[in-house]
Design a protein around this motif. Structure first.
Motif, PDB file in Angstrom:
ATOM      1  N   GLY A  57      -1.577  13.807  46.581  1.00  0.00           N
ATOM      2  CA  GLY A  57      -0.619  14.535  45.757  1.00  0.00           C
ATOM      3  C   GLY A  57      -0.275  15.893  46.323  1.00  0.00           C
ATOM      4  N   GLY A  58      -0.963  16.287  47.392  1.00  0.00           N
ATOM      5  CA  GLY A  58      -0.741  17.603  47.970  1.00  0.00           C
ATOM      6  C   GLY A  58       0.648  17.763  48.582  1.00  0.00           C
ATOM      7  N   ALA A  59       1.132  16.706  49.223  1.00  0.00           N
ATOM      8  CA  ALA A  59       2.467  16.778  49.814  1.00  0.00           C
ATOM      9  C   ALA A  59       3.520  17.008  48.736  1.00  0.00           C
ATOM     10  CB  ALA A  59       2.761  15.504  50.602  1.00  0.00           C
ATOM     11  N   GLN A  60       3.363  16.334  47.609  1.00  0.00           N
ATOM     12  CA  GLN A  60       4.308  16.510  46.511  1.00  0.00           C
ATOM     13  C   GLN A  60       4.191  17.908  45.890  1.00  0.00           C
ATOM     14  OE1 GLN A  60       2.288  13.960  46.987  1.00  0.00           O
ATOM     15  NE2 GLN A  60       3.505  12.066  46.983  1.00  0.00           N
ATOM     16  N   LEU A  61       2.971  18.436  45.839  1.00  0.00           N
ATOM     17  CA  LEU A  61       2.780  19.789  45.314  1.00  0.00           C
ATOM     18  C   LEU A  61       3.474  20.808  46.218  1.00  0.00           C
ATOM     19  CD1 LEU A  61       1.501  21.856  43.379  1.00  0.00           C
ATOM     20  CD2 LEU A  61      -0.568  21.764  44.813  1.00  0.00           C
ATOM     21  N   ARG A  62       3.323  20.639  47.516  1.00  0.00           N
ATOM     22  CA  ARG A  62       3.954  21.557  48.465  1.00  0.00           C
ATOM     23  C   ARG A  62       5.482  21.518  48.316  1.00  0.00           C
ATOM     24  NH1 ARG A  62       2.244  23.702  53.468  1.00  0.00           N
ATOM     25  NH2 ARG A  62       4.009  24.389  54.748  1.00  0.00           N
ATOM     26  N   THR A  63       6.011  20.314  48.253  1.00  0.00           N
ATOM     27  CA  THR A  63       7.464  20.171  48.100  1.00  0.00           C
ATOM     28  C   THR A  63       7.939  20.810  46.807  1.00  0.00           C
ATOM     29  OG1 THR A  63       7.472  18.128  49.390  1.00  0.00           O
ATOM     30  CG2 THR A  63       9.354  18.506  47.937  1.00  0.00           C
ATOM     31  N   ARG A  64       7.181  20.584  45.737  1.00  0.00           N
ATOM     32  CA  ARG A  64       7.558  21.134  44.431  1.00  0.00           C
ATOM     33  C   ARG A  64       7.609  22.660  44.474  1.00  0.00           C
ATOM     34  NH1 ARG A  64       9.968  22.468  40.030  1.00  0.00           N
ATOM     35  NH2 ARG A  64       8.679  22.850  38.198  1.00  0.00           N
ATOM     36  N   ILE A  65       6.591  23.280  45.081  1.00  0.00           N
ATOM     37  CA  ILE A  65       6.550  24.749  45.135  1.00  0.00           C
ATOM     38  C   ILE A  65       7.681  25.288  46.008  1.00  0.00           C
ATOM     39  CG2 ILE A  65       5.204  26.728  45.951  1.00  0.00           C
ATOM     40  CD1 ILE A  65       2.690  25.266  45.051  1.00  0.00           C
ATOM     41  N   LEU A  66       7.915  24.632  47.140  1.00  0.00           N
ATOM     42  CA  LEU A  66       8.957  25.113  48.051  1.00  0.00           C
ATOM     43  C   LEU A  66      10.356  24.925  47.472  1.00  0.00           C
ATOM     44  CD1 LEU A  66       7.606  23.868  51.507  1.00  0.00           C
ATOM     45  CD2 LEU A  66       7.685  26.224  50.664  1.00  0.00           C
ATOM     46  N   ASP A  67      10.551  23.921  46.674  1.00  0.00           N
ATOM     47  CA  ASP A  67      11.885  23.618  46.154  1.00  0.00           C
ATOM     48  C   ASP A  67      12.232  24.392  44.891  1.00  0.00           C
ATOM     49  OD1 ASP A  67      12.299  21.896  48.224  1.00  0.00           O
ATOM     50  OD2 ASP A  67      12.026  20.053  47.049  1.00  0.00           O
ATOM     51  N   MET A  68      11.234  24.861  44.172  1.00  0.00           N
ATOM     52  CA  MET A  68      11.558  25.529  42.906  1.00  0.00           C
ATOM     53  C   MET A  68      12.199  26.890  43.181  1.00  0.00           C
ATOM     54  SD  MET A  68       7.922  26.856  41.275  1.00  0.00           S
ATOM     55  CE  MET A  68       7.284  25.206  41.062  1.00  0.00           C
ATOM     56  N   SER A  69      13.004  27.359  42.221  1.00  0.00           N
ATOM     57  CA  SER A  69      13.687  28.649  42.372  1.00  0.00           C
ATOM     58  C   SER A  69      12.679  29.787  42.270  1.00  0.00           C
ATOM     59  CB  SER A  69      14.747  28.814  41.288  1.00  0.00           C
ATOM     60  OG  SER A  69      14.138  28.957  40.015  1.00  0.00           O
ATOM     61  N   ASN A  70      13.075  30.928  42.783  1.00  0.00           N
ATOM     62  CA  ASN A  70      12.202  32.102  42.698  1.00  0.00           C
ATOM     63  C   ASN A  70      11.827  32.441  41.256  1.00  0.00           C
ATOM     64  OD1 ASN A  70      12.116  32.518  45.465  1.00  0.00           O
ATOM     65  ND2 ASN A  70      13.983  33.752  45.453  1.00  0.00           N
ATOM     66  N   PRO A  71      12.801  32.495  40.324  1.00  0.00           N
ATOM     67  CA  PRO A  71      12.425  32.838  38.941  1.00  0.00           C
ATOM     68  C   PRO A  71      11.447  31.844  38.328  1.00  0.00           C
ATOM     69  CG  PRO A  71      14.784  33.147  39.261  1.00  0.00           C
ATOM     70  CD  PRO A  71      14.272  32.456  40.483  1.00  0.00           C
ATOM     71  N   GLU A  72      11.632  30.542  38.625  1.00  0.00           N
ATOM     72  CA  GLU A  72      10.723  29.548  38.057  1.00  0.00           C
ATOM     73  C   GLU A  72       9.306  29.767  38.578  1.00  0.00           C
ATOM     74  OE1 GLU A  72      10.118  24.705  37.505  1.00  0.00           O
ATOM     75  OE2 GLU A  72      11.655  25.460  38.877  1.00  0.00           O
ATOM     76  N   TYR A  73       9.192  30.020  39.880  1.00  0.00           N
ATOM     77  CA  TYR A  73       7.860  30.253  40.439  1.00  0.00           C
ATOM     78  C   TYR A  73       7.248  31.526  39.845  1.00  0.00           C
ATOM     79  CZ  TYR A  73       4.037  31.101  43.617  1.00  0.00           C
ATOM     80  OH  TYR A  73       2.788  31.330  44.118  1.00  0.00           O
ATOM     81  N   GLN A  74       8.060  32.601  39.771  1.00  0.00           N
ATOM     82  CA  GLN A  74       7.537  33.846  39.227  1.00  0.00           C
ATOM     83  C   GLN A  74       7.032  33.670  37.803  1.00  0.00           C
ATOM     84  OE1 GLN A  74       7.398  35.763  42.335  1.00  0.00           O
ATOM     85  NE2 GLN A  74       7.656  37.359  40.818  1.00  0.00           N
ATOM     86  N   ARG A  75       7.705  32.814  37.039  1.00  0.00           N
ATOM     87  CA  ARG A  75       7.275  32.609  35.655  1.00  0.00           C
ATOM     88  C   ARG A  75       5.889  31.978  35.601  1.00  0.00           C
ATOM     89  NH1 ARG A  75       5.398  33.076  31.686  1.00  0.00           N
ATOM     90  NH2 ARG A  75       6.105  32.617  29.563  1.00  0.00           N
ATOM     91  N   LEU A  76       5.583  31.108  36.569  1.00  0.00           N
ATOM     92  CA  LEU A  76       4.258  30.484  36.600  1.00  0.00           C
ATOM     93  C   LEU A  76       3.147  31.515  36.758  1.00  0.00           C
ATOM     94  CD1 LEU A  76       4.911  27.367  38.883  1.00  0.00           C
ATOM     95  CD2 LEU A  76       4.600  27.402  36.387  1.00  0.00           C
ATOM     96  N   LEU A  77       3.456  32.628  37.434  1.00  0.00           N
ATOM     97  CA  LEU A  77       2.448  33.660  37.652  1.00  0.00           C
ATOM     98  C   LEU A  77       2.018  34.319  36.347  1.00  0.00           C
ATOM     99  CD1 LEU A  77       4.026  35.386  40.800  1.00  0.00           C
ATOM    100  CD2 LEU A  77       2.234  33.638  40.748  1.00  0.00           C
ATOM    101  N   ARG A  78       2.848  34.210  35.337  1.00  0.00           N
ATOM    102  CA  ARG A  78       2.575  34.837  34.045  1.00  0.00           C
ATOM    103  C   ARG A  78       2.019  33.841  33.034  1.00  0.00           C
ATOM    104  NH1 ARG A  78       2.415  40.007  34.243  1.00  0.00           N
ATOM    105  NH2 ARG A  78       3.068  40.126  32.061  1.00  0.00           N
ATOM    106  N   CYS A  79       1.743  32.617  33.486  1.00  0.00           N
ATOM    107  CA  CYS A  79       1.323  31.549  32.566  1.00  0.00           C
ATOM    108  C   CYS A  79      -0.189  31.380  32.513  1.00  0.00           C
ATOM    109  CB  CYS A  79       1.944  30.220  33.000  1.00  0.00           C
ATOM    110  SG  CYS A  79       3.723  30.107  32.712  1.00  0.00           S
ATOM    111  N   SER A  80      -0.647  30.855  31.365  1.00  0.00           N
ATOM    112  CA  SER A  80      -2.041  30.424  31.254  1.00  0.00           C
ATOM    113  C   SER A  80      -2.208  29.111  32.007  1.00  0.00           C
ATOM    114  CB  SER A  80      -2.398  30.214  29.786  1.00  0.00           C
ATOM    115  OG  SER A  80      -1.636  29.134  29.247  1.00  0.00           O
TER     116      SER A  80
END
Length: 799
Positions: free
Chosen positions: A254-277
């Motif tokens: 599942g690591g390849a899919q995780l990498r793709t998911r992180i690289l493909d998501m927008s900057n705001p979406e990724y930044q929001r994850l940093l503020r999540c539980s």
């Protein structure tokens, strides 16, 4: 030639105790930088209540990069430009290395204290490049690299490090620590794309890719686009995306899919994850695209803490990943390391879209202290002397210690070549002739002159100088037009050439001038840089040139041709405001000479002020208008000639002296012809008119302030050129904005009229334009008659 300096890291990346030691130093740097800003805003008294500010989040995103760089990579010959908002990180590191006393840590953004942004001239600790104005500090190391090479190849060793083209780092690397939002500044790309830069292997940029600007998470900063742009410019591109924890997860099912998911998501979406539980991350991270199930299966096996740490595990905060990136640097071409980071990393505000200028609350600060094991009440602790961290700090300080250099006093510059020009000439033409005369009259001083131009050498009368001294290049290049009889300007490129040509980018030109003008303070070897550009573009170059002066770069900027006198070129190429720019620029003496001899004297005086601790820059505004040189009436008596020269250099001289003047006409630069003609026409009407030729309104303004006790400096020029006993109503005229000379009527409190240019220029003949702007002879005569008439009627009324 010295051997290349080894770049092997002194640390064993497999040594866990070393890793822990560096991690502790990293935490201490983060704490100190945060505490400095906290103290400035929350602890130090602030009677006015005005915002103090600081950038805790911007500092935090740079802590890992700067800790790794200073404590593992830097060598004494290296120089670093630190992004403006990371100034407290630099001070924290210098404090741990023993370069900064604890007393300074409480003075951030206080009067006389640590500056808001790194400053070579004002900060008490080591600062290699002044930064603060976006983009200027980032590009400065590029021009610093060229300046260092130039000193090596034309004068001698710079700082005791020899030139080695096969290994740029032997010169000392030139690092720029750049925020990703800073790459929006066009001047950055002007510098990156200049063709001369691709040869500079000592250039290393590290981009802090935290995806945030002042107001928001930037939606479309794509590392791939940046990579392609740097690559197209000939740079080596190294991208540090993820840390060890994330990389280990990518190797799992599942690591390849995780990498793709992180690289493909927008900057705001990724930044929001940093503020999540952790619970929210488990819901949001898989997404709803193909591969979501694989991502869910991977992260379900992770405990909450590991999941939270993983999503924050970017390469710009992983010391091993950074170390590996440094090891890949190719010293034969410029390198950019694009490091993924989190703005505010490690702070309670990390990843928040508005954390740029936000400050930790007192409660957050105290909680942060507890997390790091620090004392919020006594925040300035250093490592125990016998600790591994303490020893690392001492070893690093010893490794980075720079040899002291001896300042070499620049060669003497003659004040007067001794020639008296005759016939018809231009002040622009006098520039090239004076430089050629200098090679004969004072060859040692002439060797220090380096001219710079953005592709206008021939049109600014530098062809003769360029033919004599050649064009500087790191390597000699063949001139394929050497045998072409119709080629007037000979482009001989060689390591000993004294002219540098850049592309059409004035920002690059003045950036290079600033660094060429700072070699006296970096390596003890003074250069005399003279940059030439069209005067209308001085305004475009003003900010970076001013910043170079602020940082200690002494140079001469020549703006030519100038004014609406450039008649046929039209409004877009006619400068109006530049005379007042010269008057207002700190650390700079401005001149607008009227005659060739004035150009010579002011240029030589300007060169003589360069490359010394008490030196200054100069700005010369020159013209292409042919002027009868006999109008200068240069005295033949040696003592009288020297008196005239001193007055020219001090700002003004009396050109026509009448018995019992009824009016004083003051002209500057190209307008001196009309001013003299107006004086003659007034004389025909029985009105005596003195004529004063102003060469520097700025120096005259400073003389007025000195006379009034508002500044230190000489004021003798006022008594010689504007004596009170000859005070009369005054008409001032220049080819520029009239307010530049308007203050002169206040010297003796006389009525005055200021003539000049206050509208956009037009295309036409000289007569057309001067008439249109009201600076022709008729306008001067009319203004003088009006003034004399008003004074006459007032006197009669009073009597």
């Amino acid at each position: 030639m010295n051997a290349p300096i080894s770049r092997c890291t002194p640390y064993d990346s497999e040594n866990s105790s070393t890793k822990m030691s560096l991690a502790k130093i990293e935490d201490r740097v983060l704490w100190l930088s945060t505490a400095m800003i906290h103290h400035a805003n929350r602890v130090r008294p602030n009677p006015t209540g005005l915002k103090v500010g600081g950038h805790q989040a911007s500092c935090a995103s740079m802590v890992s990069i700067m800790t790794s760089l200073w404590f593992e990579q830097l060598r004494p010959g290296d120089r670093v430009s630190v992004k403006p908002h990371a100034a407290p990180v630099l001070h924290a590191i210098n404090y741990l290395l023993g370069e900064l006393d604890e007393s300074h840590l409480t003075t951030l953004r206080a009067f006389g204290g640590l500056q808001s942004y790194p400053s070579r001239s004002k900060d008490p600790d080591s600062v290699d490049y002044s930064t603060g104005s976006v983009g200027i500090g980032a590009t400065a190391p590029i021009w610093g690299a060229i300046a260092r090479r130039y000193v090596d190849t034309t004068i001698g060793s710079a700082g005791g490090v020899g030139l080695n083209r096969s290994a740029g780092s032997a010169l000392g690397r030139q690092y720029s620590l750049v925020g990703d939002a800073e790459l929006d500044e066009g001047a950055v790309w002007e510098a990156i794309l200049d063709t001369s830069v691709a040869e500079l292997g000592e250039i290393v940029w590290i981009v802090d890719l935290n995806r945030q600007s002042l107001d928001r998470v930037v939606p479309n900063i794509a590392a791939g686009r940046l990579e392609a742009m740097f690559d197209a410019a000939g740079w080596q591109v190294i991208t540090v995306k993820f840390g060890a924890l994330l990389e280990s997860l990518f190797n799992r099912p599942g690591g390849a899919q995780l990498r793709t998911r992180i690289l493909d998501m927008s900057n705001p979406e990724y930044q929001r994850l940093l503020r999540c539980s952790a619970e929210e991350i488990r819901l949001r991270l898989p997404g709803d695209e193909a591969g979501a199930d694989a991502v869910s299966s991977l992260i379900v096996a992770l405990d909450d803490d590991t999941l939270i740490q993983a999503i924050r595990n970017l390469g710009g905060h992983d010391l091993d990943a950074l170390r590996a990136a440094y090891a890949q640097i190719d010293d034969t071409r410029p390198t950019v390391i694009i490091a993924y980071t989190i703005k505010g990393r490690g702070l309670p505000t990390q990843g928040h879209p508005q954390n740029h200028s936000s400050l930790l609350t007192v409660e957050q600060y105290e909680q942060f202290a507890d997390e790091l094991g620090m004392d919020a009440e006594n925040p300035w602790g250093v490592f125990e002397e016998n600790s591994v961290e303490g020893q690392t700090c001492r070893d690093t300080a010893a490794r980075l210690a720079r040899e002291k250099f001896e300042f070499t006093t620049p060669p003497a510059v003659p004040a007067d070549i001794g020639r008296t020009p005759t016939g018809t000439s231009t002040t622009q033409g006098a520039l090239g002739r004076t430089l050629l005369d200098l090679t004969r009259q004072a060859p040692e001083a002439a060797k220090r002159v380096v001219t710079v131009s953005p592709d206008v050498s021939s049109s600014t009368n530098l062809a003769g100088w360029l033919n004599k001294v050649g064009v500087w290049s790191p390597n000699e290049r063949r001139n394929w037009f050497a045998d072409d009889a119709e080629t007037i300007m000979h482009w001989r490129e060689k390591p000993t050439g004294q002219h540098m040509e850049l592309g059409i980018a004035e920002t690059n030109l003045v950036g290079l001038m600033g660094e060429l003008g700072a070699t006296w303070s970096r390596w003890g070897q003074a250069l005399f840089p003279i940059g030439v550009m069209y005067d209308p573009f001085v305004e475009r170059a003003l900010e970076p040139w001013s910043y170079g002066i602020y940082a200690g770069g002494q140079s001469i900027l020549v703006g030519t041709p100038s004014g609406v006198t450039l008649a046929a070129e039209g409004g877009a190429h006619q400068s109006i405001k530049t005379p007042s720019i010269g008057l207002e620029q700190p650390g700079c003496v401005s001149y607008e000479p009227a005659f060739a001899i004035d150009t010579e004297w002011t240029l030589l005086s300007g060169i003589g002020r360069l490359g010394r601790p008490d030196g200054s820059s100069s700005y010369l505004r020159l013209s292409t208008r042919p002027v009868d040189q006999t109008l200068a009436e240069v005295p033949t008596d040696p003592a009288a000639r020297e008196r005239r020269r001193r007055q020219v250099v001090a700002g003004a001289y009396m050109l026509r002296r009448r018995d019992k003047p009824a009016i004083t006409l003051v002209g500057m630069g190209a307008m001196i012809t009309e001013t003299l003609a107006a004086s003659d026409r007034l004389a025909d009407q029985g009105i005596a008119a003195d004529v004063v030729c102003v060469t520097s309104p700025g120096l005259l303004f400073e003389a007025v302030r000195a006379r009034d006790g508002l500044a230190d400096g000489p004021s003798w020029i006022l008594g010689q050129v504007f004596p009170a006993e000859r005070a009369a109503p005054m008409v001032t005229v220049l080819d520029g904005h009239p307010h530049t000379l308007a203050f002169l009527a206040g010297i003796n409190s006389v009525p005055g009229v200021a003539l000049g240019v206050s509208n956009f220029g037009q295309v036409g003949t000289l007569d057309d334009l001067y008439r249109y702007h009201g600076i022709d002879t008729d306008s001067i005569v009319s203004a003088a008659l009006d003034l004399v008439g008003r004074v006459f009627h007032r006197q009669n009324h009073e009597s």
